[in-house]
Write a protein that holds these residues in place. Structure first.
Motif, short mmCIF file in Angstrom:
data_model
loop_
_atom_site.label_atom_id
_atom_site.label_comp_id
_atom_site.label_asym_id
_atom_site.label_seq_id
_atom_site.Cartn_x
_atom_site.Cartn_y
_atom_site.Cartn_z
N GLU A 169 0.83 -1.21 0.00
CA GLU A 169 0.00 0.00 0.00
C GLU A 169 0.87 1.26 0.00
O GLU A 169 1.92 1.30 0.66
CB GLU A 169 -0.91 0.00 1.23
N THR A 185 -7.52 2.24 3.36
CA THR A 185 -8.21 0.95 3.35
C THR A 185 -8.85 0.71 4.70
O THR A 185 -8.20 0.86 5.74
CB THR A 185 -7.22 -0.20 3.05
N LEU A 196 -7.00 -3.28 -2.32
CA LEU A 196 -5.83 -2.42 -2.27
C LEU A 196 -6.08 -1.17 -3.10
O LEU A 196 -6.74 -1.23 -4.14
CB LEU A 196 -4.60 -3.15 -2.84
N ASP A 198 -3.77 2.08 -4.92
CA ASP A 198 -2.40 2.27 -5.36
C ASP A 198 -2.30 3.53 -6.20
O ASP A 198 -3.32 4.08 -6.65
CB ASP A 198 -1.93 1.05 -6.15
N ALA A 376 -10.98 -0.76 0.11
CA ALA A 376 -10.07 0.36 -0.19
C ALA A 376 -10.83 1.46 -0.91
O ALA A 376 -11.82 1.20 -1.61
CB ALA A 376 -8.92 -0.15 -1.06
#
Length: 384
Positions: A169, A185, A196, A198, A376
């Protein structure tokens, strides 16, 4: 190995493998020259779980099955390997025991590379340097693939997934003139690393955000998340935004095990001075909260990653006016989305970092003791 068509086929197979993708064709041709044949009868074991590995294999014809031993001595099939597939890459690095058994389903011809031949080739300094990146990627993928299966129970699997994703992360949200951005998250008590967020910056200076969520049952979710994220960082920096999900889908499809009902829902957001664009594979919810309190939902563009090997995903221009906020989630029930939007509407004076903290706390409270999922999300606000 010889020359001509056979060598060309091996070069093409090697070029598709994560272990060798970073190498130029001249090095692939050198590796192809190390290949030797191996024949298997139907039902014959190539090797068994626990054997010392000393060769890497490519299926030239036929089919083999990858098996895990069960406590009572029988076997569970976890994958099939057909023409053009490869396995046993880690045997080129060390003599660690095989993580699974391999048996021929039908008469099969394999192409093999021995570790001793490979070590001799690795003697060249420049070759070793070029392989370093590919080797590190392969080691990580194999660790994720098998360590969780042997961890010993649901809690160990969950802890394994959390450990992997905490390392992946982002440490901080990107900074971009004209926008405020945040991500976080919310993890339920039983969450095991299935979601996740990103971010990365492309070669031409655009900021990309990504949301990923694993659906289905099979290998630990963190395995697919890690693979998808690695592909995202490999593909997205130099690929036009319109093609990122298409290429990400193809790569994810190649890394799925046959017979396991898993896929990855993914959404990517492109942010630059000219505006914001959205592309979504699956059903990942996103809502634009306008400065006047009204809302607008972003659309999906196709199936999750890994279901269809080829699919052309669309792109939507998101017209964010000054003061508008985009809330995008890896997954969430409609009621949860409405609650998040209401919270954001009531905290319009809070910037995205503070709003992300509030959303994370609220979502974790809702999830506590109930859902076995992680959630997330990202928050993007156009400065007023």
């Amino acid at each position: 190995m010889g020359t001509g068509t056979a060598t060309e086929q091996v070069v093409q197979v090697l070029g598709r493998l994560p272990l060798f993708q970073a190498l130029p064709r001249t090095d692939l041709e050198r590796i192809a020259e190390l290949v030797g044949p191996r024949e298997l009868r139907e039902g014959e074991f190539l090797f068994r779980e626990g054997d010392v590995g000393d060769r890497f294999y490519i299926v030239h014809s036929g089919v083999v099955e990858v098996l895990k031993e069960r406590p009572l001595g029988d076997h569970e099939r976890i994958a099939l390997k057909r023409r053009g597939d490869a396995f046993g890459e880690m045997s080129l690095l060390n003599d660690a025991p095989r993580s699974a058994s391999v048996r021929a389903v039908e008469p099969t011809r394999l192409l093999a590379i021995s570790r001793s031949d490979f070590d001799e080739l690795m003697g060249g300094e420049s070759f070793s340097v070029r392989l370093l990146r590919g080797l590190a990627r392969a080691v990580r993928a194999m660790d994720v693939r098998f360590a969780a299966r042997d961890a010993g129970g649901a809690d160990a699997l969950r802890q394994f997934g959390l450990l992997v994703l905490r390392g992946l992360e982002p440490r901080a949200a990107p900074q971009l003139d004209g926008y405020q951005i945040a991500g976080a998250t919310a993890r339920g008590e039983e969450g095991g690393g299935g979601s996740l967020w990103d971010t990365l910056t492309t070669e031409d200076g655009r900021t990309l955000l990504a949301l990923m969520d694993v659906k289905g049952a099979g290998l630990p979710p963190a395995y697919l998340i890690a693979i998808t994220r690695a592909l995202f960082h490999e593909i997205a920096p130099s690929t036009p935004f319109e093609e990122v999900l298409q290429r990400l889908n193809a790569g994810t499809f190649r890394n799925l095990f046959e017979g396991m009902d898993e896929c990855v829902e993914a959404a990517i957001i492109e942010i630059h001075q000219g505006g914001v664009r959205w592309s979504c594979a699956g059903n990942q919810p996103a809502v634009i909260l306008r400065a006047d309190g009204s809302t607008e939902e972003a659309t999906a563009h196709g199936p999750p990653l890994g279901i269809l090997p080829q699919f052309d995903y669309g792109v939507t221009e998101l017209a964010l006016a000054p003061g508008d906020t985009l809330l995008a989630f890896s997954e969430a029930p409609a009621g949860l989305i409405r609650g998040a939007v209401d919270l954001a509407r009531g905290r319009s004076e809070s910037g995205p970092p503070k709003l992300a903290q509030l959303l994370q706390a609220a979502l974790q409270t809702v999830q506590a003791g109930a859902a076995e999922t992680d959630l997330a999300f990202v928050v993007v606000r156009r400065n007023g």
